[in-house]
Design an enzyme around this catalytic site. Structure first.
Site, PDB file in Angstrom:
ATOM      1  N   ASP A 310       1.031  -1.307   0.059  1.00 60.28           N
ATOM      2  CA  ASP A 310       0.090  -0.094  -0.025  1.00 60.28           C
ATOM      3  C   ASP A 310       0.954   1.284  -0.056  1.00 60.28           C
ATOM      4  O   ASP A 310       1.822   1.394   0.810  1.00 60.28           O
ATOM      5  CB  ASP A 310      -0.886   0.070   1.323  1.00 60.28           C
ATOM      6  CG  ASP A 310      -1.732   1.054   1.427  1.00 60.28           C
ATOM      7  OD1 ASP A 310      -2.536   1.335   0.650  1.00 60.28           O
ATOM      8  OD2 ASP A 310      -1.796   1.955   2.287  1.00 60.28           O
ATOM      9  N   GLU A 352       1.147  -0.600  -5.191  1.00 58.44           N
ATOM     10  CA  GLU A 352       0.223   0.553  -5.321  1.00 58.44           C
ATOM     11  C   GLU A 352       0.896   1.913  -5.320  1.00 58.44           C
ATOM     12  O   GLU A 352       1.045   2.394  -4.483  1.00 58.44           O
ATOM     13  CB  GLU A 352      -0.735   0.436  -4.217  1.00 58.44           C
ATOM     14  CG  GLU A 352      -1.983   1.191  -4.382  1.00 58.44           C
ATOM     15  CD  GLU A 352      -2.162   2.363  -3.479  1.00 58.44           C
ATOM     16  OE1 GLU A 352      -3.105   3.420  -3.798  1.00 58.44           O
ATOM     17  OE2 GLU A 352      -1.468   2.511  -2.474  1.00 58.44           O
TER      18      GLU A 352
HETATM   19  C1  GLC Z   1      -3.847   3.537  -0.024  1.00 58.57           C
HETATM   20  C2  GLC Z   1      -5.391   3.122  -0.310  1.00 58.57           C
HETATM   21  C3  GLC Z   1      -6.381   4.041   0.151  1.00 58.57           C
HETATM   22  C4  GLC Z   1      -5.889   4.667   1.464  1.00 58.57           C
HETATM   23  C5  GLC Z   1      -4.414   4.978   1.488  1.00 58.57           C
HETATM   24  C6  GLC Z   1      -3.781   5.318   2.855  1.00 58.57           C
HETATM   25  O1  GLC Z   1      -3.760   4.460  -1.114  1.00 58.57           O
HETATM   26  O2  GLC Z   1      -5.622   2.367  -1.233  1.00 58.57           O
HETATM   27  O3  GLC Z   1      -7.551   3.747   0.240  1.00 58.57           O
HETATM   28  O4  GLC Z   1      -6.672   5.662   1.733  1.00 58.57           O
HETATM   29  O5  GLC Z   1      -3.678   3.897   1.090  1.00 58.57           O
HETATM   30  O6  GLC Z   1      -3.735   4.027   3.516  1.00 58.57           O
HETATM   31  C1  GLC Z   2      -2.950   9.304  -3.543  1.00 58.43           C
HETATM   32  C2  GLC Z   2      -1.896   8.256  -3.403  1.00 58.43           C
HETATM   33  C3  GLC Z   2      -2.351   6.943  -3.437  1.00 58.43           C
HETATM   34  C4  GLC Z   2      -3.689   6.760  -2.824  1.00 58.43           C
HETATM   35  C5  GLC Z   2      -4.824   7.777  -2.947  1.00 58.43           C
HETATM   36  C6  GLC Z   2      -5.926   7.565  -2.367  1.00 58.43           C
HETATM   37  O1  GLC Z   2      -3.418   9.196  -4.917  1.00 58.43           O
HETATM   38  O2  GLC Z   2      -1.001   8.650  -4.165  1.00 58.43           O
HETATM   39  O3  GLC Z   2      -1.725   5.897  -2.978  1.00 58.43           O
HETATM   40  O4  GLC Z   2      -4.186   5.467  -3.074  1.00 58.43           O
HETATM   41  O5  GLC Z   2      -4.150   9.137  -2.845  1.00 58.43           O
HETATM   42  O6  GLC Z   2      -6.978   8.316  -2.494  1.00 58.43           O
END
Ligand code: GLC
Ligand code: GLC
Length: 665
Positions: A310, A352
């Site tokens: 993540d 991600e």
């Molecule tokens: C990732 C998840 C997102 C979350 C963020 C913080 O981007 O996909 O839903 O808010 O991490 O953990």
């Molecule tokens: C930002 C982050 C991504 C996360 C997202 C959640 O775009 O780069 O990691 O999933 O916020 O909204």
């Protein structure tokens, strides 16, 4: 990293550590430990790499050697605790490392509670996953979290406990086994950028324990946070400006050391990239790496086959930079990868990184993340639907789709998060498209404010300082179904279904693992009920995270119903994908067939190939036979989707949002 001295030092270090490791695990044991030789083989193979990466990150720490040895102990402990069936899986995966490139792979993602109440409910849904053809299932974070706000599970209070209402770790292990028996790989998040403020590490830090204060990035006043913030992007500006949140700690001498300065008023500042209750971990501290390696291997031993890493972009901080995508972030992930190769070799990583496409690509390699979300494809599918023009999609894919052949994209149209318009401005400008106004147009379009828009989306994290925003909404609502059902006629309903199928046809065929956001297959619309829940009201992503209505699923076989129309068409496509070997692997050649509305590509595997064309407009299009001849595509084709044939010399007509999968006869 390729320094020959390092290889020499790695060998010397291992030679020094091995007798101590053997004294701990092997000496005096009556029976030889099962799997010890396998462990030794992999340790010898991967330790040099792990050593070099760890040395790069932590060589300046006084206690480098101590941490390296405790990491080695964690690896041995985890391997020895690994169940026999998982060790068998390890061996199988080592034999066929490209297993995930099969055309039979189809992924899906869902929330445990929203989809089926709890883990027992998910297990009971295995027949449904089989019906849909799923072989890879990502369960959204199911770890212990605080009640109330927890960012949909991404504020983890314990990586070793299932959130009690959902079940237990034993149930999770049992579910993973049940999945494996059915050919489904379990995918879970490792939320490794931050923990919740209720994690025991955070609680110990709050109590002033110096070692625990060092797990996070906590500063005695605004001096250092202000310096960092000069170059940081705001990620959740709606929730708090900047990247730090205030905390009150009891004053103590230990605290002063822990936070690296004098704490006078009791207020300190903790790094929180996302919400104020999600504290970023301090990976400059080797103890943090070791602890998270332990948590990761624990999950691998529960039976998790793919770890979704993540928020990878944010894990390393360096003053004066954006603190995103830094070289050390890659080194860290590679070090975690080496850990997995030694102690849980079946484990794969999915990155991600929702960032600039060039940065996304840098996380992808067999030594780092074998899998990656493809946010560029996702965003440009929606961009092409809005503009009816696939030119930016074509340009971007022809230059950015290729990745290391041992890796794979995870292609999706929607997930639990918002849509961010992460295309490269430098690509867009070559087509005369300016990034900033184009993003503003896309936001207006998907919020349904642009004249003629079919979409019903909501803004997410609108930042008045920059004008930036992202978009929330379900696939069906963004594709026009919500509006068509409420305000229009069957014509628009059909067009909306056409858009949904079109973008799914691409993720199912373009190369990589397609990932379905469960609920999309039955045309789930936005659910505005989240606004009544104070723990959710501020986060529009909940509009596309509704509780599953199983009475709608029951209509999926009834062709006369809306869910039935979509489900059957989509099931047909999934079936086609799984029976078309040309769709395996990564070989995708993007074509220009001289029509800006149409995306075209050839998928090839072995000697088999399929030519795919997809029209992003409601206006009928014709691709002249000559275009096929120019591409060297001669002969008779069968459209796998409709069964129609295309004879040599025949023009191809494409109806509204039509796509064809042309297989050479
Ligand atoms: C990732 C998840 C997102 C979350 C963020 C913080 O981007 O996909 O839903 O808010 O991490 O953990
Ligand atoms: C930002 C982050 C991504 C996360 C997202 C959640 O775009 O780069 O990691 O999933 O916020 O909204």
């Amino acid at each position: 990293m390729d320094d020959p001295n390092l290889a020499h030092e790695a060998a010397r270090t291992l030679a020094r550590l091995l007798p101590r490791l053997e004294a701990r695990y092997v000496k005096g044991k009556k029976r030889p430990l099962a799997g010890w030789n396998d462990f030794m083989r992999r340790l010898h193979a991967h330790f040099p790499r792990l050593f070099a990466l760890y040395y790069y990150l932590y060589r300046e720490k006084y206690d480098f050697f101590y941490h390296l040895e405790s990491l080695l102990n964690t690896l041995a402990d985890s391997w020895l605790a690994r169940a026999a069936d998982l060790q068998t899986l390890d061996a199988a995966r080592e034999q066929t490392p490209a297993w995930f490139q099969s055309h039979t792979m189809v992924g899906a993602v869902c929330y445990v509670d929203l989809f089926a109440d709890d883990l027992a409910g998910i297990k009971a849904k295995i027949p449904y996953f089989k019906e849909l053809g799923i072989t890879y299932l990502h369960l959204m974070p199911l770890f212990r979290v605080s009640e109330g706000e927890n960012d949909g599970g991404y504020a983890v209070s314990s990586y070793r406990e299932v959130h009690p209402p959902l079940g237990t770790m034993d149930q999770l292990a049992d579910l993973a086994r049940a999945f494996r028996a059915e050919g489904i790989s379990l995918v879970l998040d490792l939320v490794f950028n931050h923990t919740s403020d209720e994690h025991i590490w955070a609680k110990a830090a709050l109590a002033g324990d110096p070692d625990s204060l060092d797990i996070y990035r906590i500063y005695p006043d605004r001096t250092i946070p202000d310096q960092y913030e000069r170059t940081l992007r705001e990620i959740f500006p709606d929730e708090h400006p900047g990247a730090f949140s205030p905390l009150v700690l009891p004053p103590s001498p230990a605290l002063r050391r822990g936070v690296g300065g004098e704490v006078t008023g009791g207020e300190v500042w903790v790094w929180t990239t996302f919400h104020r209750y999600q504290w970023d971990l301090n990976y400059a501290n080797p103890d943090v790496f070791n602890r998270m390696a332990g948590e990761m291997l624990f999950l691998a031993n529960v039976g998790v086959e793919v770890i979704r890493l993540d928020a990878v972009a944010f894990i390393w901080k360096q003053m004066g930079t954006s603190c995103e995508n830094l070289p050390e972030a890659h080194i860290l992930i590679q070090a975690f990868n080496a850990v997995a190769r030694i102690a849980a070799p079946a484990l794969l990583f999915k990155s991600e990184a929702i960032v600039h496409p060039a940065d996304v690509a840098r996380y992808i390699s067999p030594e780092e993340c074998q899998l990656s979300y493809n946010p560029l494809l996702m965003a440009l599918l929606w961009e092409s639907l809005a503009t009816r023009n696939a030119s930016l999609l074509r340009l971007s894919m022809s230059e950015r789709f290729q990745i290391n052949p041992a890796c794979a994209w995870v292609n999706y149209v929607r997930v639990h998060d918002d849509i961010g318009w992460t295309f490269a401005d430098e690509d867009a400008i070559r087509l005369g498209i300016e990034g900033h106004p184009h993003r503003r147009f896309l936001n207006e379009f998907y919020m349904g404010r642009f004249p003629g828009s079919f979409a019903r989306g909501l803004p997410f994290q609108y930042n008045p300082k920059t004008g930036d925003a992202r978009i929330s909404g379900t696939c069906a609502s963004l594709a026009g179904l919500e509006k068509a059902l409420a305000e229009e006629t069957e014509v628009e309903v059909s067009l909306a279904l056409g858009r949904i199928l079109l973008i799914h046809s691409i993720i199912l065929s373009i190369g990589g693992i397609p990932l379905l956001y469960l609920g999309d297959e039955i045309a789930t619309l936005n659910d505005y009920g989240y606004r009544d829940d104070p723990a959710k009201a501020e986060d529009s992503r909940w509009v596309h995270r509704p509780r599953t209505d199983w009475t709608v699923y029951e209509q999926r076989h009834a062709a006369g119903t809306l869910p039935g129309r979509l489900f059957q068409a989509l099931s047909h496509l999934i079936h086609l994908r799984k029976s078309t070997p040309a769709l395996a692997g990564h070989d995708t050649q993007i074509l220009d067939v001289g029509n800006p509305h149409v995306l075209a590509y050839v998928r090839q595997h072995g000697h088999d190939h399929v030519l795919i064309l997809a029209s992003f407009t409601e206006q009928p299009q014709t691709i002249p036979a000559n275009e096929f001849r120019l591409q060297g595509l001669t002969g008779t084709f069968t459209d796998l989707v409709s069964g129609a044939t295309l004879e040599p010399g025949q023009d191809l007509g494409l109806g509204p949002f039509q796509f064809v999968w042309l297989h050479a006869q």
